[in-house]
Design a protein around this motif. Structure first.
Motif, short mmCIF file in Angstrom:
data_model
loop_
_atom_site.label_atom_id
_atom_site.label_comp_id
_atom_site.label_asym_id
_atom_site.label_seq_id
_atom_site.Cartn_x
_atom_site.Cartn_y
_atom_site.Cartn_z
N ARG A 1 0.89 -0.97 -0.17
CA ARG A 1 0.23 -0.07 -0.04
C ARG A 1 0.87 1.32 -0.09
O ARG A 1 0.54 2.11 -0.64
N ILE A 2 1.94 1.38 0.98
CA ILE A 2 2.81 2.47 0.73
C ILE A 2 3.57 2.58 -0.36
O ILE A 2 3.76 3.65 -0.98
N SER A 3 3.94 1.29 -0.92
CA SER A 3 4.70 1.44 -2.18
C SER A 3 3.64 2.06 -3.29
O SER A 3 4.38 2.76 -4.29
N GLN A 4 2.34 1.72 -3.17
CA GLN A 4 1.41 2.17 -4.29
C GLN A 4 1.37 3.81 -3.98
O GLN A 4 1.04 4.43 -4.98
N GLU A 5 1.30 4.03 -2.73
CA GLU A 5 1.06 5.47 -2.63
C GLU A 5 2.42 6.21 -3.16
O GLU A 5 2.13 7.59 -3.62
N TRP A 6 3.37 5.81 -2.85
CA TRP A 6 4.64 6.54 -3.22
C TRP A 6 4.81 6.78 -4.83
O TRP A 6 5.22 7.84 -5.46
N MET A 7 4.45 5.57 -5.50
CA MET A 7 4.46 5.71 -6.85
C MET A 7 3.11 6.60 -7.52
O MET A 7 3.44 7.40 -8.41
N LYS A 8 2.05 6.66 -6.67
CA LYS A 8 0.91 7.52 -6.97
C LYS A 8 1.62 9.03 -6.84
O LYS A 8 1.10 10.09 -7.71
N ASP A 9 2.34 9.46 -5.73
CA ASP A 9 3.04 10.37 -5.52
C ASP A 9 3.90 10.95 -6.95
O ASP A 9 3.85 12.31 -7.11
N GLU A 10 4.20 10.05 -7.51
CA GLU A 10 5.14 10.63 -8.74
C GLU A 10 4.36 10.40 -9.99
O GLU A 10 4.82 10.63 -11.23
#
Length: 363
Positions: free
Chosen positions: A103-112
């Motif tokens: 979930r965190i990995s997904q959020e970090w990529m969403k931020d990019e």
């Protein structure tokens, strides 16, 4: 809302690329086809977070995780994910249970600016789905077993048929004392996962029959789950009747020509020495069954062939030790196994006859 999926069947059928953000130690125990390990935490970082969780609880562990993976460390890991997605646009993401790490990995990529789907339930849910495919009740086709003396070219024929499953290929082992490749076998979990992929695709294609080599349960260090192995053994038997000299040719191609190329490509100038050691060790493993005199005979034939090849480049003398092992070791052993079998033999023929029979029988 975060984009998740549990459409595991689609992942299998479309060979979708996967990013596994678990720690390397978890990935090595078992992963999925087309998965690449790009962890959000290293083994040591995960260990530190785990200790903190046990001693101080979830909030303290989460806080430490964000501290350990921040700044340049975080940027590099996100960049690795984005680079993989750029090359594989349909990539999906998973951690162990589909929880914080993915979930965190997904959020970090969403931020990019990069959307990515993560697997609902993570590795555990997908693994459970694949295990179901290994149950005999999942299958909707009838197994047919392809047998024959060692060196008959059974694997070659299997790979010409659309409704076959190459168990040795999945296990990366040729199922004999000389069966190992330079590349290691998959872990047992990975073997099961790869076999499940093959079974799911086979079922989707709607074949009435599943053609398999007549194998024991164990293929090198990998083994077929017991209930599935029993299901396979219920299949009728088709025998390839290939003359000894032709089997020597096939074995020479695989265990000398092709195998030496692999060793030379991997080890360079010492490749032939490595190959000679590999064959010698294989013969040593069957010394007891060969008997002392025949063992000495085969080792001398191998040594003479190897020395002749080193001097002249000619590989033809290798046919002598191959013929001895096939005729005096493998053939009697297979004949004994066939005589004990109660499985009906529904057809027997040479390479071309068996191939034609299978194409017509399985239409």
């Amino acid at each position: 809302m975060a984009n998740t999926t549990d459409d595991f069947k689609r992942i299998v059928l479309e060979d979708i690329s996967l990013i596994d953000v678990r720690a390397p130690i978890e990935y090595e125990r078992g992963a999925f086809k087309h998965a690449v390990n790009l962890p959000i935490m290293t083994d040591d970082e995960r260990h530190q977070v785990g200790l903190t969780y046990k001693e101080k609880g979830n909030e303290a562990a989460r806080k430490l995780g964000y501290q350990l993976v921040s700044g340049d460390t975080k940027s590099k890991r996100v960049k690795n994910w984005l680079n993989h997605i750029e090359k594989n646009p349909n990539t999906m993401l998973y951690c162990f249970r589909g929880g914080d790490r993915s979930r965190i990995s997904q959020e970090w990529m969403k931020d990019e600016g990069q959307d990515i789907t993560r697997l609902k339930g993570g590795y555990k849910a997908f693994r459970n789905y694949l295990i179901q495919a290994l149950d005999p009740s999942y299958q909707n086709s009838t197994p047919l077993l392809l047998g024959g003396y060692t060196g008959s070219g059974k694997t070659i024929l299997l790979n010409k048929l659309k409704n076959s499953i190459d168990l040795e290929g999945l296990a990366n082992h040729r199922g004999s004392s000389f069966g190992s490749y330079i590349e290691p076998q998959p872990s047992q979990i990975n073997f099961e996962n790869n076999l499940a992929y093959a079974l799911i695709k086979h079922k989707q294609q709607g074949h009435r029959h599943m053609i398999l080599e007549d194998e024991g349960r164990h293929i090198g260090k990998c083994y077929i789950p017991s209930s599935l192995s029993e299901f396979f053994k219920k299949g009728n038997l088709i025998l390839m009747d290939v003359p000894l000299l032709r089997r020597v040719e096939i074995t020479l191609d695989e265990y000398v020509h092709d195998s030496q190329k692999r060793y030379l490509n991997t080890y360079g100038e010492i490749g032939l020495e490595k190959w000679y050691s590999y064959i010698s060790n294989g013969i040593k493993r069957i010394k007891k069954r060969l008997g002392g005199n025949r063992y000495n005979q085969v080792m001398k034939q191998l040594k003479d062939a190897y020395n002749h090849q080193i001097k002249t480049g000619d590989q033809s003398l290798h046919t002598f030790w191959i013929e001895t092992i096939l005729r005096d070791y493998y053939d009697p052993m297979y004949q004994y196994q066939i005589e004990k079998r109660t499985t009906p033999i529904i057809f027997k023929g040479d390479e071309q006859e068996v191939f034609q029979y299978l194409q017509e029988y399985c239409q």
